[in-house]
Design a protein around this motif. Sequence first.
Motif: not given
Length: 132
Positions: A11, A56, A91, A110, A113
């Motif tokens: 990530t 991010g 992501r 989004w 996530g």
Amino acid sequence: MTIAEWCIFGTLTLYLLTIAAPKWIAFRQFDNSRPRDPAFYADPIRSRALAAHQNGIEAFPFFAVAVLLAQFHLGPQRLIDELAVLFLIVRVAYVFTYVGNRPTLRSILWTLGFALNVAIFFMPLIRSAWLA
């Protein structure tokens, strides 16, 4: 290291690559002495890549903390790993939908996530429920 911990690294790498790629592709137009020059980000794709990069950065701390706390409190590791992998996949898709200008799908991803982060965060409760 667990799979979830590797997903933390993935990530982090993803949000760095999200902005590095446009800079590398347009290296002749990018001035490294002025890395935040608004003129460089006037291009719509670069602008969206910057926004995806910034998102991010915003998403990373919650994900990393959720994974580490879930593991620290001995949540079910297999489930933590699976949700972390799924988060990383979401992501990656999120970045592509952001750069590709797909706002509705981007918002759905989004939300998914964020829900995955919340699920990871509360994994220790599952273990508590199983032991009760």
